[in-house]
Design a protein around this motif. Structure first.
Motif, PDB file in Angstrom:
ATOM      1  N   LEU A 143       0.804  -1.224   0.000  1.00 29.69           N
ATOM      2  CA  LEU A 143       0.000   0.000   0.000  1.00 29.69           C
ATOM      3  C   LEU A 143       0.839   1.276   0.000  1.00 29.69           C
ATOM      4  O   LEU A 143       0.280   2.370  -0.004  1.00 29.69           O
ATOM      5  CB  LEU A 143      -0.948   0.004   1.206  1.00 29.69           C
ATOM      6  CG  LEU A 143      -2.032  -1.067   1.182  1.00 29.69           C
ATOM      7  CD1 LEU A 143      -2.884  -0.996   2.441  1.00 29.69           C
ATOM      8  CD2 LEU A 143      -2.908  -0.938  -0.062  1.00 29.69           C
ATOM      9  N   GLN A 144       2.154   1.152  -0.023  1.00 28.10           N
ATOM     10  CA  GLN A 144       2.996   2.342  -0.083  1.00 28.10           C
ATOM     11  C   GLN A 144       2.723   3.082  -1.384  1.00 28.10           C
ATOM     12  O   GLN A 144       2.656   2.494  -2.448  1.00 28.10           O
ATOM     13  CB  GLN A 144       4.478   1.978  -0.002  1.00 28.10           C
ATOM     14  CG  GLN A 144       4.929   1.666   1.385  1.00 28.10           C
ATOM     15  CD  GLN A 144       6.413   1.311   1.458  1.00 28.10           C
ATOM     16  OE1 GLN A 144       7.039   1.033   0.449  1.00 28.10           O
ATOM     17  NE2 GLN A 144       6.955   1.327   2.661  1.00 28.10           N
ATOM     18  N   GLY A 145       2.546   4.373  -1.282  1.00 30.71           N
ATOM     19  CA  GLY A 145       2.288   5.183  -2.470  1.00 30.71           C
ATOM     20  C   GLY A 145       0.833   5.263  -2.846  1.00 30.71           C
ATOM     21  O   GLY A 145       0.462   6.018  -3.734  1.00 30.71           O
ATOM     22  N   VAL A 146      -0.028   4.492  -2.197  1.00 29.57           N
ATOM     23  CA  VAL A 146      -1.463   4.558  -2.483  1.00 29.57           C
ATOM     24  C   VAL A 146      -2.039   5.720  -1.689  1.00 29.57           C
ATOM     25  O   VAL A 146      -1.812   5.840  -0.487  1.00 29.57           O
ATOM     26  CB  VAL A 146      -2.173   3.240  -2.094  1.00 29.57           C
ATOM     27  CG1 VAL A 146      -3.675   3.376  -2.230  1.00 29.57           C
ATOM     28  CG2 VAL A 146      -1.654   2.100  -2.940  1.00 29.57           C
ATOM     29  N   THR A 147      -2.756   6.592  -2.372  1.00 31.39           N
ATOM     30  CA  THR A 147      -3.390   7.708  -1.689  1.00 31.39           C
ATOM     31  C   THR A 147      -4.893   7.505  -1.662  1.00 31.39           C
ATOM     32  O   THR A 147      -5.486   6.996  -2.606  1.00 31.39           O
ATOM     33  CB  THR A 147      -3.069   9.046  -2.382  1.00 31.39           C
ATOM     34  OG1 THR A 147      -3.501   8.966  -3.740  1.00 31.39           O
ATOM     35  CG2 THR A 147      -1.586   9.341  -2.333  1.00 31.39           C
ATOM     36  N   VAL A 148      -5.482   7.908  -0.566  1.00 32.11           N
ATOM     37  CA  VAL A 148      -6.929   7.806  -0.396  1.00 32.11           C
ATOM     38  C   VAL A 148      -7.455   9.221  -0.228  1.00 32.11           C
ATOM     39  O   VAL A 148      -6.964   9.972   0.621  1.00 32.11           O
ATOM     40  CB  VAL A 148      -7.275   6.961   0.852  1.00 32.11           C
ATOM     41  CG1 VAL A 148      -8.770   6.894   1.056  1.00 32.11           C
ATOM     42  CG2 VAL A 148      -6.676   5.574   0.719  1.00 32.11           C
ATOM     43  N   PRO A 149      -8.455   9.605  -1.034  1.00 31.96           N
ATOM     44  CA  PRO A 149      -8.974  10.973  -0.919  1.00 31.96           C
ATOM     45  C   PRO A 149      -9.642  11.183   0.443  1.00 31.96           C
ATOM     46  O   PRO A 149     -10.200  10.258   1.025  1.00 31.96           O
ATOM     47  CB  PRO A 149      -9.991  11.072  -2.055  1.00 31.96           C
ATOM     48  CG  PRO A 149     -10.352   9.662  -2.381  1.00 31.96           C
ATOM     49  CD  PRO A 149      -9.146   8.825  -2.034  1.00 31.96           C
ATOM     50  N   ALA A 150      -9.555  12.436   0.940  1.00 34.96           N
ATOM     51  CA  ALA A 150     -10.142  12.754   2.235  1.00 34.96           C
ATOM     52  C   ALA A 150     -11.657  12.646   2.195  1.00 34.96           C
ATOM     53  O   ALA A 150     -12.293  12.273   3.171  1.00 34.96           O
ATOM     54  CB  ALA A 150      -9.721  14.150   2.668  1.00 34.96           C
ATOM     55  N   SER A 151     -12.255  12.951   1.070  1.00 38.70           N
ATOM     56  CA  SER A 151     -13.709  12.823   0.927  1.00 38.70           C
ATOM     57  C   SER A 151     -14.022  12.334  -0.474  1.00 38.70           C
ATOM     58  O   SER A 151     -13.304  12.615  -1.426  1.00 38.70           O
ATOM     59  CB  SER A 151     -14.407  14.154   1.202  1.00 38.70           C
ATOM     60  OG  SER A 151     -14.003  15.103   0.228  1.00 38.70           O
ATOM     61  N   LEU A 152     -15.100  11.625  -0.600  1.00 36.46           N
ATOM     62  CA  LEU A 152     -15.505  11.096  -1.893  1.00 36.46           C
ATOM     63  C   LEU A 152     -16.349  12.139  -2.614  1.00 36.46           C
ATOM     64  O   LEU A 152     -17.195  12.786  -1.992  1.00 36.46           O
ATOM     65  CB  LEU A 152     -16.308   9.810  -1.713  1.00 36.46           C
ATOM     66  CG  LEU A 152     -15.540   8.651  -1.078  1.00 36.46           C
ATOM     67  CD1 LEU A 152     -16.480   7.482  -0.833  1.00 36.46           C
ATOM     68  CD2 LEU A 152     -14.405   8.219  -1.982  1.00 36.46           C
ATOM     69  N   PRO A 153     -16.135  12.315  -3.917  1.00 33.46           N
ATOM     70  CA  PRO A 153     -16.948  13.285  -4.658  1.00 33.46           C
ATOM     71  C   PRO A 153     -18.399  12.818  -4.738  1.00 33.46           C
ATOM     72  O   PRO A 153     -18.682  11.623  -4.820  1.00 33.46           O
ATOM     73  CB  PRO A 153     -16.287  13.330  -6.036  1.00 33.46           C
ATOM     74  CG  PRO A 153     -15.520  12.059  -6.148  1.00 33.46           C
ATOM     75  CD  PRO A 153     -15.164  11.649  -4.749  1.00 33.46           C
ATOM     76  N   ILE A 189     -12.921   4.693 -11.413  1.00 31.20           N
ATOM     77  CA  ILE A 189     -13.241   3.315 -11.794  1.00 31.20           C
ATOM     78  C   ILE A 189     -11.945   2.522 -11.981  1.00 31.20           C
ATOM     79  O   ILE A 189     -11.839   1.376 -11.543  1.00 31.20           O
ATOM     80  CB  ILE A 189     -14.114   3.282 -13.063  1.00 31.20           C
ATOM     81  CG1 ILE A 189     -15.492   3.874 -12.751  1.00 31.20           C
ATOM     82  CG2 ILE A 189     -14.232   1.860 -13.612  1.00 31.20           C
ATOM     83  CD1 ILE A 189     -16.355   4.093 -13.961  1.00 31.20           C
ATOM     84  N   GLU A 190     -10.947   3.155 -12.598  1.00 32.29           N
ATOM     85  CA  GLU A 190      -9.665   2.479 -12.795  1.00 32.29           C
ATOM     86  C   GLU A 190      -8.998   2.177 -11.450  1.00 32.29           C
ATOM     87  O   GLU A 190      -8.463   1.088 -11.246  1.00 32.29           O
ATOM     88  CB  GLU A 190      -8.736   3.338 -13.658  1.00 32.29           C
ATOM     89  CG  GLU A 190      -7.403   2.676 -13.950  1.00 32.29           C
ATOM     90  CD  GLU A 190      -6.503   3.539 -14.816  1.00 32.29           C
ATOM     91  OE1 GLU A 190      -5.302   3.234 -14.844  1.00 32.29           O
ATOM     92  OE2 GLU A 190      -6.981   4.488 -15.446  1.00 32.29           O
ATOM     93  N   ASN A 191      -9.047   3.140 -10.525  1.00 32.95           N
ATOM     94  CA  ASN A 191      -8.482   2.914  -9.195  1.00 32.95           C
ATOM     95  C   ASN A 191      -9.195   1.771  -8.481  1.00 32.95           C
ATOM     96  O   ASN A 191      -8.559   0.950  -7.822  1.00 32.95           O
ATOM     97  CB  ASN A 191      -8.566   4.180  -8.343  1.00 32.95           C
ATOM     98  CG  ASN A 191      -7.572   5.234  -8.771  1.00 32.95           C
ATOM     99  OD1 ASN A 191      -6.610   4.946  -9.468  1.00 32.95           O
ATOM    100  ND2 ASN A 191      -7.821   6.465  -8.369  1.00 32.95           N
ATOM    101  N   ASP A 192     -10.508   1.725  -8.595  1.00 34.26           N
ATOM    102  CA  ASP A 192     -11.270   0.637  -7.977  1.00 34.26           C
ATOM    103  C   ASP A 192     -10.859  -0.708  -8.563  1.00 34.26           C
ATOM    104  O   ASP A 192     -10.702  -1.694  -7.837  1.00 34.26           O
ATOM    105  CB  ASP A 192     -12.774   0.839  -8.175  1.00 34.26           C
ATOM    106  CG  ASP A 192     -13.330   1.994  -7.353  1.00 34.26           C
ATOM    107  OD1 ASP A 192     -12.612   2.487  -6.456  1.00 34.26           O
ATOM    108  OD2 ASP A 192     -14.483   2.387  -7.609  1.00 34.26           O
ATOM    109  N   THR A 193     -10.683  -0.750  -9.868  1.00 27.04           N
ATOM    110  CA  THR A 193     -10.282  -1.988 -10.536  1.00 27.04           C
ATOM    111  C   THR A 193      -8.901  -2.435 -10.070  1.00 27.04           C
ATOM    112  O   THR A 193      -8.683  -3.611  -9.778  1.00 27.04           O
ATOM    113  CB  THR A 193     -10.288  -1.801 -12.066  1.00 27.04           C
ATOM    114  OG1 THR A 193     -11.582  -1.369 -12.471  1.00 27.04           O
ATOM    115  CG2 THR A 193      -9.919  -3.084 -12.781  1.00 27.04           C
ATOM    116  N   VAL A 194      -7.976  -1.493  -9.961  1.00 30.12           N
ATOM    117  CA  VAL A 194      -6.624  -1.814  -9.501  1.00 30.12           C
ATOM    118  C   VAL A 194      -6.668  -2.352  -8.073  1.00 30.12           C
ATOM    119  O   VAL A 194      -6.024  -3.347  -7.735  1.00 30.12           O
ATOM    120  CB  VAL A 194      -5.705  -0.575  -9.601  1.00 30.12           C
ATOM    121  CG1 VAL A 194      -4.384  -0.812  -8.885  1.00 30.12           C
ATOM    122  CG2 VAL A 194      -5.467  -0.207 -11.059  1.00 30.12           C
ATOM    123  N   MET A 195      -7.455  -1.713  -7.212  1.00 29.89           N
ATOM    124  CA  MET A 195      -7.555  -2.143  -5.820  1.00 29.89           C
ATOM    125  C   MET A 195      -8.180  -3.538  -5.725  1.00 29.89           C
ATOM    126  O   MET A 195      -7.716  -4.388  -4.968  1.00 29.89           O
ATOM    127  CB  MET A 195      -8.373  -1.141  -4.999  1.00 29.89           C
ATOM    128  CG  MET A 195      -8.415  -1.472  -3.533  1.00 29.89           C
ATOM    129  SD  MET A 195      -6.806  -1.538  -2.716  1.00 29.89           S
ATOM    130  CE  MET A 195      -6.389   0.181  -2.690  1.00 29.89           C
TER     131      MET A 195
END
Length: 94
Positions: A61-71, A80-86
């Motif tokens: 998980l190093q380098g993975v950023t999580v937004p403070a709030s969801l749009p 969608i691409e980030n979700d697929t990667v996760m």
């Protein structure tokens, strides 16, 4: 033969010690000493495995950023691409 002796006492008025006493005496193993040795070795292996899993997840998980709030808007192509990667990453644990 190099044998070490250990004496242990259980306070049966203490819930944790009483449960341990009951567990050890509910076993049908060849000897109480062998059961205690097996349990201690298994606990050490469990701790080692737990540390390895934590280290692996931390490194992955190093380098993975999580937004403070969801749009509030609809999902973007990047989201969608980030979700697929996760999800692909998590599938690696199966």
């Amino acid at each position: 033969m190099n044998i070490k002796r250990l004496t242990i006492r259980f306070n049966l008025q203490n819930e944790e010690e009483r449960r341990a006493w009951e567990y050890l005496h509910s076993r049908d193993g060849p000897s109480l000493s062998k059961d205690v040795i097996r349990i201690l070795n298994a606990a050490e292996q469990y701790e080692d495995l737990q540390m390895l899993i934590r280290q692996t997840i931390t490194e992955a998980l190093q380098g993975v950023t999580v937004p403070a709030s969801l749009p509030a808007m609809a999902e973007s192509a990047d989201s969608i691409e980030n979700d697929t990667v996760m999800l692909d990453f998590l599938d690696g644990f199966l």
